[in-house]
Design a protein around this motif. Sequence first.
Motif, mmCIF file in Angstrom:
data_model
loop_
_atom_site.group_PDB
_atom_site.id
_atom_site.type_symbol
_atom_site.label_atom_id
_atom_site.label_comp_id
_atom_site.label_asym_id
_atom_site.label_seq_id
_atom_site.Cartn_x
_atom_site.Cartn_y
_atom_site.Cartn_z
ATOM 1 N N TYR A 47 0.833 -1.207 0.000
ATOM 2 C CA TYR A 47 0.000 0.000 0.000
ATOM 3 C C TYR A 47 0.869 1.259 0.000
ATOM 4 C CZ TYR A 47 -3.632 3.366 1.096
ATOM 5 O OH TYR A 47 -4.471 4.440 1.047
ATOM 6 N N GLU A 48 1.942 1.258 0.779
ATOM 7 C CA GLU A 48 2.851 2.413 0.802
ATOM 8 C C GLU A 48 3.522 2.603 -0.556
ATOM 9 O OE1 GLU A 48 4.190 2.441 5.508
ATOM 10 O OE2 GLU A 48 5.149 1.028 4.132
ATOM 11 N N LEU A 49 3.822 1.523 -1.251
ATOM 12 C CA LEU A 49 4.381 1.613 -2.594
ATOM 13 C C LEU A 49 3.355 2.232 -3.546
ATOM 14 C CD1 LEU A 49 6.783 1.044 -4.441
ATOM 15 C CD2 LEU A 49 5.847 -1.238 -4.831
ATOM 16 N N LYS A 50 2.096 1.883 -3.372
ATOM 17 C CA LYS A 50 1.037 2.497 -4.178
ATOM 18 C C LYS A 50 0.961 4.003 -3.917
ATOM 19 C CE LYS A 50 -2.050 -1.471 -4.714
ATOM 20 N NZ LYS A 50 -3.409 -1.962 -4.451
ATOM 21 N N ARG A 51 1.229 4.421 -2.679
ATOM 22 C CA ARG A 51 1.222 5.853 -2.362
ATOM 23 C C ARG A 51 2.368 6.565 -3.088
ATOM 24 N NH1 ARG A 51 -1.841 7.803 1.945
ATOM 25 N NH2 ARG A 51 -1.236 9.728 0.898
ATOM 26 N N ILE A 52 3.505 5.898 -3.240
ATOM 27 C CA ILE A 52 4.629 6.457 -4.002
ATOM 28 C C ILE A 52 4.201 6.650 -5.461
ATOM 29 C CG2 ILE A 52 6.943 5.971 -4.886
ATOM 30 C CD1 ILE A 52 7.480 4.508 -2.179
ATOM 31 N N VAL A 53 3.534 5.633 -6.026
ATOM 32 C CA VAL A 53 3.048 5.723 -7.404
ATOM 33 C C VAL A 53 2.024 6.848 -7.520
ATOM 34 C CG1 VAL A 53 1.778 4.497 -9.223
ATOM 35 C CG2 VAL A 53 3.527 3.299 -7.894
ATOM 36 N N GLU A 54 1.163 6.995 -6.513
ATOM 37 C CA GLU A 54 0.156 8.065 -6.521
ATOM 38 C C GLU A 54 0.821 9.436 -6.614
ATOM 39 O OE1 GLU A 54 -3.591 9.655 -3.804
ATOM 40 O OE2 GLU A 54 -1.936 8.615 -2.819
ATOM 41 N N GLY A 55 1.925 9.621 -5.908
ATOM 42 C CA GLY A 55 2.634 10.893 -5.951
ATOM 43 C C GLY A 55 3.181 11.220 -7.327
ATOM 44 N N ILE A 56 3.457 10.202 -8.120
ATOM 45 C CA ILE A 56 4.031 10.407 -9.454
ATOM 46 C C ILE A 56 2.941 10.465 -10.527
ATOM 47 C CG2 ILE A 56 5.562 9.394 -11.203
ATOM 48 C CD1 ILE A 56 7.085 8.117 -8.776
ATOM 49 N N LEU A 57 2.013 9.514 -10.517
ATOM 50 C CA LEU A 57 1.027 9.388 -11.590
ATOM 51 C C LEU A 57 -0.344 9.969 -11.240
ATOM 52 C CD1 LEU A 57 1.875 5.797 -12.888
ATOM 53 C CD2 LEU A 57 2.653 8.003 -13.769
ATOM 54 N N LYS A 58 -0.520 10.433 -10.015
ATOM 55 C CA LYS A 58 -1.780 11.074 -9.583
ATOM 56 C C LYS A 58 -2.992 10.148 -9.693
ATOM 57 C CE LYS A 58 0.661 14.824 -9.180
ATOM 58 N NZ LYS A 58 1.667 14.682 -8.170
ATOM 59 N N ARG A 59 -2.787 8.871 -9.407
ATOM 60 C CA ARG A 59 -3.898 7.910 -9.352
ATOM 61 C C ARG A 59 -3.933 7.334 -7.940
ATOM 62 N NH1 ARG A 59 -5.686 6.149 -14.682
ATOM 63 N NH2 ARG A 59 -7.203 4.907 -13.530
ATOM 64 N N PRO A 60 -5.082 7.357 -7.255
ATOM 65 C CA PRO A 60 -5.150 6.886 -5.867
ATOM 66 C C PRO A 60 -4.847 5.395 -5.743
ATOM 67 C CG PRO A 60 -7.353 7.337 -6.704
ATOM 68 C CD PRO A 60 -6.383 7.809 -7.753
ATOM 69 N N PRO A 61 -4.342 4.975 -4.584
ATOM 70 C CA PRO A 61 -3.998 3.556 -4.373
ATOM 71 C C PRO A 61 -5.160 2.602 -4.648
ATOM 72 C CG PRO A 61 -3.116 4.879 -2.591
ATOM 73 C CD PRO A 61 -3.965 5.797 -3.415
ATOM 74 N N GLU A 62 -6.394 3.043 -4.395
ATOM 75 C CA GLU A 62 -7.552 2.175 -4.625
ATOM 76 C C GLU A 62 -7.740 1.868 -6.105
ATOM 77 O OE1 GLU A 62 -7.902 5.307 -2.978
ATOM 78 O OE2 GLU A 62 -7.339 4.288 -1.129
#
Length: 119
Positions: free
Chosen positions: A25-40
Amino acid sequence: MDVFLMIRRHKTTIFTDAKESTTVYELKRIVEGILKRPPEDQRLYKDDQLLEDSKTLGDCGFTNQTARPQAPATVGLAFRISDEMFEQLHVEAFSSPPELPDVMKPQDSGSTANEQAVQ
């Protein structure tokens, strides 16, 4: 320990590092910061296997031995396309460089390119 990851979706590649104790989930938050797509709206995969949000990267098999700076581990990424559906995991293969022109290929004989051109 640090693990080095290459997160890939279609033709997009993200290089990042994290700790083995980082959760999916924390890795998804890193991706969210870059691609602006929420972890869900994200799904992460290792070798076509869906990664669970609550597991750590270490639990998923990402260690400092399998995910090194010189050879990062690949993580697949898929996005939600509707309320109930995610896109199929799809990662484009890297392109191959074009073949070298003859003048740039190493010569078999001991003479240099200039000597051959003069002859």
